[in-house]
Design an enzyme around this catalytic site. Structure first.
Site, PDB file in Angstrom:
ATOM      1  N   CYS A  82      45.450  36.693  34.773  1.00  0.00           N
ATOM      2  CA  CYS A  82      44.556  36.805  35.946  1.00  0.00           C
ATOM      3  C   CYS A  82      43.064  36.791  35.649  1.00  0.00           C
ATOM      4  O   CYS A  82      42.340  35.906  36.089  1.00  0.00           O
ATOM      5  CB  CYS A  82      44.844  38.088  36.723  1.00  0.00           C
ATOM      6  SG  CYS A  82      46.561  38.377  37.154  1.00  0.00           S
ATOM      7  N   HIS A 138      39.081  39.274  39.288  1.00  0.00           N
ATOM      8  CA  HIS A 138      40.044  40.349  39.005  1.00  0.00           C
ATOM      9  C   HIS A 138      39.408  41.729  39.180  1.00  0.00           C
ATOM     10  O   HIS A 138      40.046  42.661  39.650  1.00  0.00           O
ATOM     11  CB  HIS A 138      40.565  40.183  37.574  1.00  0.00           C
ATOM     12  CG  HIS A 138      41.639  41.148  37.193  1.00  0.00           C
ATOM     13  ND1 HIS A 138      42.947  40.984  37.591  1.00  0.00           N
ATOM     14  CD2 HIS A 138      41.603  42.291  36.473  1.00  0.00           C
ATOM     15  CE1 HIS A 138      43.671  41.983  37.116  1.00  0.00           C
ATOM     16  NE2 HIS A 138      42.882  42.792  36.430  1.00  0.00           N
TER      17      HIS A 138
HETATM   18 CA   LIG Z   1      47.326  36.298  38.434  1.00  0.00          CA
END
Ligand SMILES: [Ca+2]
Ligand SMILES: [Ca+2]
Length: 477
Positions: A82, A138
Site C-alpha cells: 500500500c 496510506h
Molecule cells: Ca493496498
C-alpha cells in the site's frame, strides 16, 4: 505594510489570473479545464468482470466505467504494498528514487520527497480546489502535505469491525465475514455518499476530488447481502498447484510472515470462505463506485470531469501457494486502471504495459497544465486518445529493496536481490507457470528486459530489519 496600487504582488495576481484564463480558454466546451475524479481502491486485483480475473466477480459499475472509456488491461503498480505504491502514484517517482518499500515512513518524512509536490498539490497550485476522503495516501496528507487538500470530505476509513473473531484470528488486520448489517454503517459507503454529494453540486473552480475506498483490503467485513451473492461451498477457487513452485528460485516469499500463509488457510479449512469474502467485499466496493458515479452522472459536472480509477496493487488468494501481496508475480502487480470522460472513445482496451506512476503525467497533459519535469512515468494520453498507440516503456514493479519485475506486452521478467530470476511468456502462459529463465533461448529477451531494472537505486529510507532481509533473500535464514 499597505501595498500601493499596482504593486508587484498585484501584478503577480493579475498575471496569474491571465495564465489561468489561458488554460480555461483551451477547453473545447468553454467551461474551463476538466475536473478530476480519482477513485482509489485498496488491494483490488484483477478479479473484476472487465479483467476476467475470476469467473464469479460481480463488478457491474467498474465494468460500466471501463465500457465508457479506456481500460488498461496490462497495468501494474510500482511497489506491491500500500504505502510505497501510493507514494509512487502521488509523487510520480519510482521507489528506486524515493526509497520507500514498506508501510512507513509517511510521504512527508521521506527526505528525497522534500521538494516533490503531490499531484494534488500540483493541481492546487494551478487553480484547482483539491478535495479528498478515505485512504488516498496510506498515512493521509499530514505534516507539510496538510495544505495539499483544501477540503476533507471524510476521514474515516477501514471500519467498522465486530467485537468477536468471525473467521480468522489475526489481530487488527486479519479476519472476514458478513458484518455490519447494513451498507450505511460502512465507512466506504459513507465516503461514497459524501463524494456523490460533492459531485452533485456545481463548484466555483475546477476540482480534483480523490476518493479512497478501503475494501477489499482486510479485514474483509461487508454486509450480509454482499456475501449472499456467492455460494461458499461451490465457489470457484484459483489455481494453486504445489508443483507450480518447483521451478521457482529461492526468494523472499519463502519467509513472508506478514499475512497468514496459504498452508495455514488451507489447513484451517478457510480457503473457500476467504475467496468468498474477497468477492463479496469487491462487489461491495463496486457498489460504492456506482454510488459515486451516479452522483457524477446525474450532476452538473458530468460533461467536464475526467474519471480515473485504480487499485494500489493486486492480491493473491492461493495462486503460487501465496496469500495477499508483496510478491512480484502477476497477481500482486496487476491492477485495474480506467480513464473515462468527455473526449475518450468508449469501450476500447489498451494492452500495452503501463504503470500507476504514469497517472500523474497523464492527468497533467490531459488538463493542459504546466509539465512537472521530475516525473518518472510516461503520459498515457496517446493510448487514451488511440487505444492501439504503441509504447516502448515496460511496467517496472518492486518489492522490498533490490527485487524487481519488468512486465512488457508479452513477458514478465523477475530479478531478485540475490540474482535469482524468473521469466514467463504471457502469450502462452498467462498464469506464469513455466519459468523460462534458464532456457538457452531466453538470453536475448532477458537481456532486453534487464535494461529497465534500476541500476543505482536510492538506498531504502527505512533499512530492512534482519527478518525482512531474510525474507528478501539478501541474507541466509
Ligand atoms: Ca493496498
Ligand atoms: Ca512453475
Amino acid at each position: 505594510m499597505q501595498l500601493p496600487l499596482f504593486s508587484g504582488r498585484l501584478l503577480l495576481i493579475v498575471s496569474c489570473l491571465i495564465a489561468v484564463n489561458a488554460i480555461f480558454s483551451t477547453d473545447a466546451a468553454g467551461d474551463g479545464p476538466p475536473n478530476i475524479l480519482m477513485i482509489c481502491i485498496d488491494d483490488l486485483n484483477d478479479w473484476v468482470g472487465c479483467l476476467d480475473g475470476h469467473p464469479e466477480a460481480m463488478t457491474p459499475h467498474i465494468d460500466a466505467l471501463a465500457d465508457q472509456g479506456r481500460l488498461f488491461t496490462n497495468a501494474h503498480c510500482a511497489v506491491t504494498v500500500c504505502s510505497p505504491s501510493r507514494i509512487s502514484i502521488m509523487s510520480g517517482l519510482f521507489a528506486s528514487s524515493h526509497g520507500s518499500y514498506e508501510l512507513g515512513p509517511a510521504y512527508e518524512d521521506i527526505e528525497k520527497l522534500n521538494e516533490v509536490p503531490t499531484m494534488q498539490r500540483w493541481f492546487k497550485d494551478r487553480g484547482y480546489t483539491t478535495m479528498a476522503g478515505g485512504k488516498v495516501l496510506h498515512h493521509d496528507f499530514g505534516g507539510r502535505l496538510e495544505d495539499d487538500i483544501d477540503i476533507n470530505i471524510s476521514k474515516r476509513k477501514g471500519g467498522p469491525r465486530p467485537k468477536k473473531v468471525m473467521n480468522w484470528p489475526g489481530g487488527k488486520a486479519w479476519d472476514w465475514g458478513a458484518f455490519p448489517p447494513g451498507d450505511d454503517e460502512m465507512y466506504d459507503y459513507q465516503l461514497a455518499g459524501a463524494a456523490a454529494e460533492v459531485l452533485s453540486e456545481k463548484q466555483e473552480k475546477p476540482f480534483f476530488l480523490s476518493v479512497g475506498f478501503f475494501r477489499p483490503h482486510v479485514p474483509m467485513f461487508a454486509p450480509p447481502k454482499w456475501f449472499d451473492l456467492f455460494d461458499e461451498e461451490n465457489i470457484v477457487l484459483p489455481g494453486a498447484a504445489a508443483e507450480d513452485m518447483a521451478d521457482i528460485p529461492r526468494n523472499f516469499q519463502y519467509k513472508m510472515g506478514v499475512a497468514p500463509t496459504f498452508a495455514e488457510i488451507e489447513a484451517g479449512g478457510k480457503w473457500k470462505s476467504m475467496v468468498e469474502a474477497y468477492l463479496a467485499n469487491t462487489a461491495f466496493v463496486d457498489h460504492c463506485v456506482g454510488t459515486v458515479m451516479e452522483g457524477l452522472n446525474h450532476g452538473p459536472n458530468r460533461d467536464n470531469t475526467l474519471v480515473v480509477l485504480w487499485s494500489d496493487h493486486g492480491f493473491h488468494l492461493g495462486e503460487k501457494q501465496h496469500i495477499a501481496k508483496r510478491t512480484l508475480w502477476e497477481e500482486s502487480t496487476r491492477v485495474p486502471l480506467i480513464f473515462a470522460g468527455p473526449g475518450i472513445s468508449k469501450g476500447k482496451r489498451c494492452v500495452e504495459p503501463v504503470s500507476l506512476v504514469d497517472i500523474y503525467p497523464t492527468l497533467i497533459e490531459w488538463c493542459g497544465l504546466e509539465e512537472n519535469e521530475r516525473l518518472e512515468g510516461v503520459s498515457l494520453v496517446p493510448q487514451i486518445k488511440e487505444a492501439n498507440a504503441a509504447r516502448e516503456v515496460p511496467a517496472v514493479s518492486a518489492s522490498y529493496f533490490g527485487n524487481y519485475a519488468v512486465r512488457s506486452r508479452d513477458w514478465r521478467y523477475i530479478r531478485y536481490a540475490n540474482g535469482a530470476e524468473e521469466l514467463y511468456d504471457h502469450r502462452v502462459d498467462p498464469d506464469e507457470q513455466v519459468n523460462l529463465a534458464n532456457a538457452p533461448t531466453s538470453a536475448e529477451v532477458k537481456a532486453d528486459l534487464y535494461r529497465w531494472i534500476p541500476k543505482n537505486p536510492t538506498p531504502e529510507v527505512k533499512p530492512l530489519a534482519t527478518r525482512e532481509q531474510v525474507r528478501a533473500g539478501v541474507i541466509a535464514p
